[in-house]
Design an enzyme around this catalytic site. Structure first.
Site, PDB file in Angstrom:
ATOM      1  CG  PHE A 124       1.118  11.394  -2.677  1.00  0.00           C
ATOM      2  CD1 PHE A 124       0.776  12.202  -1.616  1.00  0.00           C
ATOM      3  CD2 PHE A 124       1.872  10.267  -2.440  1.00  0.00           C
ATOM      4  CE1 PHE A 124       1.172  11.882  -0.325  1.00  0.00           C
ATOM      5  CE2 PHE A 124       2.280   9.943  -1.146  1.00  0.00           C
ATOM      6  CZ  PHE A 124       1.927  10.755  -0.092  1.00  0.00           C
ATOM      7  CG  ASP A 195      -2.813   6.850  -6.525  1.00  0.00           C
ATOM      8  OD1 ASP A 195      -3.714   6.527  -5.726  1.00  0.00           O
ATOM      9  OD2 ASP A 195      -1.606   6.906  -6.206  1.00  0.00           O
ATOM     10  CE1 TYR A 220      -2.359   5.850   4.074  1.00  0.00           C
ATOM     11  CE2 TYR A 220      -1.651   3.644   3.467  1.00  0.00           C
ATOM     12  CZ  TYR A 220      -1.513   5.008   3.360  1.00  0.00           C
ATOM     13  OH  TYR A 220      -0.547   5.533   2.560  1.00  0.00           O
ATOM     14  CE  LYS A 221      -3.567   8.350   1.687  1.00  0.00           C
ATOM     15  NZ  LYS A 221      -2.903   8.585   0.399  1.00  0.00           N
ATOM     16  NE  ARG A 368      -4.178  16.499   3.464  1.00  0.00           N
ATOM     17  CZ  ARG A 368      -3.728  15.294   3.086  1.00  0.00           C
ATOM     18  NH1 ARG A 368      -3.725  14.961   1.816  1.00  0.00           N
ATOM     19  NH2 ARG A 368      -3.264  14.446   3.981  1.00  0.00           N
TER      20      ARG A 368
HETATM   21  C1  LIG Z   1      -1.541   8.446   0.346  1.00  0.00           C
HETATM   22  C2  LIG Z   1      -1.057   8.261  -1.038  1.00  0.00           C
HETATM   23  C3  LIG Z   1      -0.125   7.287  -1.360  1.00  0.00           C
HETATM   24  C4  LIG Z   1       0.502   6.469  -0.245  1.00  0.00           C
HETATM   25  O1  LIG Z   1       1.300   5.457  -0.708  1.00  0.00           O
HETATM   26  P1  LIG Z   1       1.857   4.402   0.331  1.00  0.00           P
HETATM   27  O2  LIG Z   1       2.630   3.452  -0.472  1.00  0.00           O
HETATM   28  O3  LIG Z   1       0.661   3.799   1.008  1.00  0.00           O
HETATM   29  O4  LIG Z   1       2.684   5.122   1.354  1.00  0.00           O
HETATM   30  C5  LIG Z   1       0.221   7.119  -2.682  1.00  0.00           C
HETATM   31  N1  LIG Z   1      -0.316   7.874  -3.653  1.00  0.00           N
HETATM   32  C6  LIG Z   1      -1.225   8.831  -3.374  1.00  0.00           C
HETATM   33  C7  LIG Z   1      -1.801   9.651  -4.471  1.00  0.00           C
HETATM   34  C8  LIG Z   1      -1.605   9.075  -2.058  1.00  0.00           C
HETATM   35  O5  LIG Z   1      -2.471  10.037  -1.772  1.00  0.00           O
END
Ligand SMILES: *Cc1c(COP(=O)(O)O)cnc(C)c1O
Length: 409
Positions: A124, A195, A220-221, A368
């Site tokens: 990501f 992560d 939030y996921k 997705r």
């Molecule tokens: C969704 C996601 C993020 C989001 O980071 P934010 O700081 O909450 O915007 C970070 N890393 C991964 C791998 C994600 O899937």
């Protein structure tokens, strides 16, 4: 398999009662809980109480009387249980991006003689951007080495300070072998950061068993903590005392209300707290975490794999040859999402959303679909693929309104 078979599977599903805990709009099939989990009914009540009573009536007294001060560690301990981590190893708070920065800086400081961070090319982007920025800030010749997944073990040589990976890839759904890669990093003297943005609440995680050094993740996921919910941060118990996480704020101090001029780290994981907790965000997150804790993970994983398999089988039958399956075909290697690629993926997804089947699109060509067993039924998967078939057969995705790119895809 027929639609009626799906109905029978749903009737026998031990997780079926969880669906009532969520506010799902009538007629919507929600396949984007991997990006923004839906609202639990209890969250609206919890937030209303936190706002009108704890804040509105009790005012500043609530720091002491409503458990506000303990929220980062109390909720952290709950998240730890979802991650196979001991109590006192996780704090809830700050965003995943910020937490990536903090654990990466701490991990690099544990290997001062090394200069290489290994990650995955399709990680990501925020994780990669944060690493890039930190390398520049350190100004000591650190470099980010981006590797394809299959080449990761071989890339872990003696120059590598840190292996930093996302356990489940956000685009392909590929789930790494956390234990094997952590061991490979350790065997060459490296530190492993995971992560868990697409893992927490979605797939079994065993941070302690895998020997992970640090971890971060999103609220939030799959944890359904609400838009912009605080994230979390894990430090392995053996590292706590030697780790200096950056952003040494006053609430990570041993005695915040002594107001000493010099920093002294708090005992244990409390030192990972930076500043004042985001009480309302944490209150919402706690509701989502409590729901996740009350669902047996074996059942969640089992149903996730069944739903994903059903989705992929139905797509093969209903839309033969139209999409390329991007996610791993082996259940064990796939997180809790399915991904299809198509050159017109964006417009196809927009046309699906117009039919109330909500997934998302990831550039350049990925449709997705998040698989969230707490509120998704077999029949929803069936109907979603039927909608996809109708979108493809009618060609309705060609309409101009579906070609226009929105800011959030
Ligand atoms: C969704 C996601 C993020 C989001 O980071 P934010 O700081 O909450 O915007 C970070 N890393 C991964 C791998 C994600 O899937």
């Amino acid at each position: 398999m027929t639609r009626d078979d799906c109905g029978r599977l749903d009737a026998a599903d031990p997780l079926a009662p969880f669906r009532e805990r969520f506010a799902l709009p009538e007629g919507v099939i929600y396949l984007d809980g991997n990006s923004l989990g839906p609202l639990p009914h209890a969250t609206a009540e919890r937030l209303s109480h936190a706002v009108t009573h704890e804040w509105g009536e009790q005012l500043i007294r609530s720091w002491n009387t409503a458990g506000w001060m303990e929220m980062p560690t109390r909720i952290g301990d709950k998240i730890a249980r979802l991650l196979g981590a001991a109590p006192g190893t996780v704090v809830a708070g700050d965003s995943t991006s910020v937490n990536v920065y903090r654990v990466l800086a701490a991990a690099l400081a544990l290997r001062p003689e090394r200069r290489v961070i290994v990650s995955e090319r399709s990680n990501f982007p925020t994780d990669l951007y944060i690493a890039e920025g930190l390398c520049a800030q350190l100004g000591a010749g650190h470099a980010l080495r981006l590797i394809e997944p299959e080449a990761l073990p071989a890339a872990l040589d003696e120059s590598v300070a840190v292996l930093m990976l996302t356990h489940v890839n956000y685009r392909t759904g590929l789930m790494h072998d956390m234990t094997a890669l952590t061991q490979a990093a350790h065997a060459r003297g490296g530190v492993a950061i995971w992560d868990l943005a697409h893992s927490a609440g979605a797939v079994p995680v065993d941070l302690a068993g895998a020997g992970a050094d640090f971890a971060v993740g999103c609220g939030y996921k799959f944890l359904n903590g609400g838009p912009g919910a605080p994230g979390f941060l894990y430090v392995a118990p053996a590292l706590l005392d030697q780790t200096r996480l950056p952003l040494t704020g006053w609430l990570g101090h041993a005695a915040p209300f002594a107001f000493e001029p010099a920093y002294r780290p708090a005992e244990g994981i409390r030192r990972a707290i930076v500043g004042t907790p985001a009480v309302l965000g944490l209150a919402a997150l706690e509701v989502g975490v409590d729901i996740a804790l009350s669902a047996p993970m074996e059942q969640v994983r089992d149903k996730s794999m069944r739903l994903a398999r059903l989705f992929l089988e139905r797509v093969q039958r209903a839309c033969p040859g139209m999409f390329r399956e991007l996610c791993p075909s082996q259940d064990e290697r796939r997180g809790s999402q399915v991904c299809l690629s198509h050159p017109e993926g964006y417009a196809i997804m927009q046309a699906l959303i117009a039919r109330n089947v909500i997934g998302d699109f990831r550039a350049p060509d990925i449709l997705r679909f998040g698989i969230t067993p707490l509120y998704l039924r077999h029949i929803d998967v069936w109907d979603a693929v039927e909608a996809l078939r109708e979108v493809m057969e009618s060609g309705e995705w060609r309409a101009p309104e579906f070609q226009r790119r929105l800011a959030v895809t």
